[in-house]
Design a protein around this motif. Sequence first.
Motif, short mmCIF file in Angstrom:
data_model
loop_
_atom_site.label_atom_id
_atom_site.label_comp_id
_atom_site.label_asym_id
_atom_site.label_seq_id
_atom_site.Cartn_x
_atom_site.Cartn_y
_atom_site.Cartn_z
N ASN A 32 -2.70 -20.97 4.52
CA ASN A 32 -3.45 -20.38 5.63
C ASN A 32 -2.62 -19.43 6.48
O ASN A 32 -2.56 -19.55 7.70
CB ASN A 32 -3.99 -21.53 6.51
N GLU A 33 -1.97 -18.49 5.85
CA GLU A 33 -1.14 -17.54 6.58
C GLU A 33 -1.50 -16.11 6.16
O GLU A 33 -1.89 -15.88 5.01
CB GLU A 33 0.34 -17.83 6.27
N ALA A 34 -1.41 -15.19 7.11
CA ALA A 34 -1.70 -13.78 6.81
C ALA A 34 -0.40 -13.05 6.44
O ALA A 34 0.62 -13.25 7.09
CB ALA A 34 -2.35 -13.13 8.00
N ILE A 35 -0.48 -12.25 5.39
CA ILE A 35 0.68 -11.45 4.97
C ILE A 35 0.20 -10.01 4.83
O ILE A 35 -0.87 -9.77 4.26
CB ILE A 35 1.21 -11.92 3.59
N VAL A 85 -3.36 -13.98 -9.19
CA VAL A 85 -3.13 -14.64 -7.90
C VAL A 85 -3.41 -16.14 -7.99
O VAL A 85 -4.31 -16.57 -8.70
CB VAL A 85 -3.99 -14.02 -6.77
N THR A 86 -2.62 -16.91 -7.23
CA THR A 86 -2.93 -18.34 -7.06
C THR A 86 -2.69 -18.68 -5.59
O THR A 86 -1.79 -18.13 -4.96
CB THR A 86 -2.03 -19.25 -7.92
N GLY A 87 -3.50 -19.58 -5.07
CA GLY A 87 -3.36 -20.03 -3.68
C GLY A 87 -3.64 -18.95 -2.67
O GLY A 87 -3.11 -18.99 -1.56
N ILE A 88 -4.45 -17.97 -3.07
CA ILE A 88 -4.75 -16.86 -2.15
C ILE A 88 -6.26 -16.81 -1.90
O ILE A 88 -7.06 -16.80 -2.84
CB ILE A 88 -4.22 -15.54 -2.72
N ALA A 89 -6.63 -16.82 -0.62
CA ALA A 89 -8.05 -16.84 -0.27
C ALA A 89 -8.66 -15.44 -0.38
O ALA A 89 -9.77 -15.27 -0.87
CB ALA A 89 -8.23 -17.39 1.13
N MET A 99 5.81 -19.14 7.87
CA MET A 99 6.46 -18.83 6.61
C MET A 99 7.96 -18.64 6.77
O MET A 99 8.41 -17.66 7.35
CB MET A 99 5.84 -17.53 6.11
N PRO A 100 8.78 -19.59 6.32
CA PRO A 100 10.22 -19.44 6.54
C PRO A 100 10.90 -18.55 5.50
O PRO A 100 11.94 -17.97 5.77
CB PRO A 100 10.74 -20.87 6.43
N ALA A 101 10.31 -18.46 4.28
CA ALA A 101 11.02 -17.73 3.22
C ALA A 101 10.06 -17.17 2.18
O ALA A 101 8.91 -17.58 2.09
CB ALA A 101 12.01 -18.67 2.53
N LEU A 102 10.59 -16.21 1.45
CA LEU A 102 9.86 -15.61 0.34
C LEU A 102 10.69 -15.87 -0.93
O LEU A 102 11.92 -15.83 -0.88
CB LEU A 102 9.76 -14.10 0.59
N PHE A 103 10.01 -16.16 -2.04
CA PHE A 103 10.72 -16.37 -3.31
C PHE A 103 10.32 -15.27 -4.28
O PHE A 103 9.15 -14.92 -4.37
CB PHE A 103 10.33 -17.71 -3.93
N GLN A 145 -3.39 -6.44 2.34
CA GLN A 145 -3.51 -7.59 3.24
C GLN A 145 -3.90 -8.83 2.45
O GLN A 145 -4.86 -8.81 1.69
CB GLN A 145 -4.54 -7.30 4.32
N ILE A 146 -3.13 -9.87 2.68
CA ILE A 146 -3.33 -11.11 1.92
C ILE A 146 -3.56 -12.26 2.90
O ILE A 146 -2.87 -12.36 3.93
CB ILE A 146 -2.08 -11.42 1.07
N GLN A 147 -4.51 -13.09 2.58
CA GLN A 147 -4.70 -14.32 3.34
C GLN A 147 -4.50 -15.48 2.38
O GLN A 147 -5.23 -15.61 1.39
CB GLN A 147 -6.11 -14.35 3.96
N THR A 148 -3.49 -16.32 2.65
CA THR A 148 -3.25 -17.42 1.72
C THR A 148 -4.29 -18.52 1.93
O THR A 148 -4.84 -18.66 3.01
CB THR A 148 -1.82 -18.01 1.87
N SER A 149 -4.50 -19.30 0.90
CA SER A 149 -5.54 -20.33 0.93
C SER A 149 -5.16 -21.47 1.88
O SER A 149 -4.00 -21.88 1.92
CB SER A 149 -5.74 -20.87 -0.48
#
Lengths: 403, 460
Positions: free
Chosen positions: A170-173, A62-66, A114-118, A76-80
């Motif tokens: 800082n977004e929840a996924i 993982v990178t950029g994930i809090a 979050m507008p898009a997923l890659f 459940q993921i919380q981005t940094s």
Amino acid sequence: MPPVVSTTIDQFSFNMNKKRVLFHHRFTSRALLFLCLVMFVRNEAHAQTRLDDPERFVKVAVTGIASIKRTGDSVQIQTSPTAPQASLTFPLGSGFDPQKRNLFEITMRTGPRMPALFLFWRHAQSGPYDSVRQLIYRDGEFHTYVIPLDEEQSWRGAISEVALVWDAPNEAIEIKKLEFRPIQWTDRIRYHWSRFWFPAVLNPATVNLIRGPVFMGLPFALALALVFVALVLLFCFVRRPVGRGKAGTADADPLHRRRVWFQPAFWTLMALWVTYDLREAHDHIQTLKSEFRFYLNTSDYPRHLLELDDLYDFLELVAQAVPPSKGIGFYSARPLLPKARYFLFPRRVVNRTPDVDFIVVFQDPAVSFQDGKLTEKGKVVGDRLKRVGGFGENAFLLEKNHD
Amino acid sequence: MTDIFGGALIVLGLTLIGYGLIWPFSSTGIRTSERLLLGAAISLGLIPLFLFYGLLAGWRLGIFSPWVLTAGAVLGFALWVTDFRHGRQQGAERLMPPARSPQSRYHVLLVGIVTILLIEKVFFVAIQGFSFPTYFWDAIDNWNYRAKVLYATGYLDLDPRSETFLGGGKPHYPMGPSLFRAWMATLLGRWAEKAIVFHSLVAYLLLFAIIWKALSKKIGRWHSFFFAYLVVSLPLMIHHAYSSYADLLLSLFFTGCLIYGHEYLITRDRLSGIVSLFFLVSSLFTKNEGVVLILPVVIIAMLIAIGQRRLPLGSACFYAGAAVFLILPWVILKFHFGLSFTPNEEKSIFEFHPNGLVKIFEVLFRQGSFNLFGPLFIVSTLFYSTIWWRTELRILAFTVFLLLGVILGVFLFSGNYAFMENQMTINRSLMLFMPAYIYLVGLSAGKHQNEELTVPPGNN
């Protein structure tokens, strides 16, 4: 050749019986064929690679994930808050066959930012990445996205790893399903159908163009234009005037002859225009849905507005805290200086300078504040500062301590 | 809510002031309700020009206080009541028999769906405008920022070294939209974005109402309703209705200038001529395209009308002279400070970009900015070109196509192609001519129907 028609009752009943038998045989054989197909499809459907199973998830980088945790049937993921991008990288074993795992399916929900997923992939550990971009709903509800990969040139050979990347700090996924499996014809319909309904949300930077929806791989506007041309040609063929019309009849009048095709053409175009407009209204409704849920009809504070995140509430907080005569140094990794300059006027807003009374930091991973010191890429750019407000780690207001 | 109410009151006041402004001019075809609409539209463009003259004379924005607005509105209201009591109603030549109600079941269904879609658009635009702070780039960077600076300073800063020179932002842009918004804030006594957004929103509603009203005199209420719907349902137009940009305003002014200018050519209606002039002047003080594109196009069209003996030389001189005279202070100011009329001087050199033709196709047929305008353009041009050639619609069609040609020429034959390639301005520029084109198609439909009705007896 004209069709053969039975003329007597006997002949008719014989033919009917023959047809019934034939029909019976055909039905049985087709049912069997269908059953085989279903079983084949089911078997193929079981040949899937779940990325969210616990065993595989242990190996994820993982990178950029809090934070990341499994609860029940979901991840459940919380981005940094400080990283501009978040990613999950899954190593794939040698048993992974991209030819047979040529559909990516994910069921997830995200917030408004979050507008898009890659989806990224590469063949060797140090090789270049290839990627596809998938627009996503921003209404906070679960949606399933399917991405066919069979037409991607580089989705071949031995793929060493795949990565999911989101552009939002800082977004929840929340992910319920994450898998690769063989593509089926129903998936392609699902893909096109769901792609058609993705709401297009304008870039907050500009209102210069609208991309418009895509229908079966074609821009919807072009698809409707082609339908229109086809209908007009069909109509012209069916209602084509024979000769130039007898003198004294309406057909002899060129105006009338033009009207014969133009009026239906015009009303057809109107109907197609309204069809497009109905689809456009769907975009409006989706946009409103996200805005109501996360900005207009929420008791949460700060509120989130699409990619701008909590910028508006943050700038309001800054405007309340900083007297109009004071200067502000503005730090952000995003091109938001004009917004700060506008909303904080008459305060003087200067880009990335600590030589003012107040410093505002908004979503800038290169900048951090600790022990009264502001550091940019590890270098101290300001000291004797105190925090006078903000939202967490990525949006805060500092005041120079003159004591 | 107070801000929204305040904004609505200002618009009402402006409508009445505008009504008073055009009241002295008699008309054979423009009724009271249409005068009110025109009053609102004209005041959006002319009031900033008057404010500019005042500021240039050294006055402060605060001089144009709520009392001035109230006095003007009361006067306009009194004139409206007088007209209403004396029944100042005139008719207009109708090209199609009046359609009082939808003519078939399908027609009713279409009217119903279109009405629902229009309500949805107004709702969407109102929510976007009233519920969120300024969102898009040009409004933040120039139009609203400049308005906020002008409101805060209250005077015209003529020091080019100052950050608030001509309101800050991009000083080479005309000041009309920003000055108007600054004045709205001055009237309300605070910078209120919910009120300011009325400036965009009202332009959107007026565009619909003016096209509907102007066309309904010619082709009947229900047919014109569809054409007005086509204009405001262009997807890009919907987003411009709340974006606080100036492109929609410019589109409104150009369309108004053409509609009433053409009406003047046909009927010699004095009010139509004056209204057209006011719209032209408004467009010149809204965006640089007004001076660079619209003014030359209108002057060429006038020269042709003079050549065809449709326009008396005296009227043409008065029209062009008044427009140039009214905008002259702004043009002189720009020359004095060396402010350009184009976004980038070095992009003005001649060079042909054939790839632009592909881009135009993409914009009109593949993107979602303009619904099905591309097919509508092709079909209607094919069908109506003979009508345009044969009838008095020729001059209107020529002007619309000339503007289209000039717009496309700017992108195809100069370095401005870069703005077509990055899609920054091509869509917005095309939006300028579309309402006028749809109006032309609406008129042509009426003309065609009329010809159909008056086919010589031998052909029936």
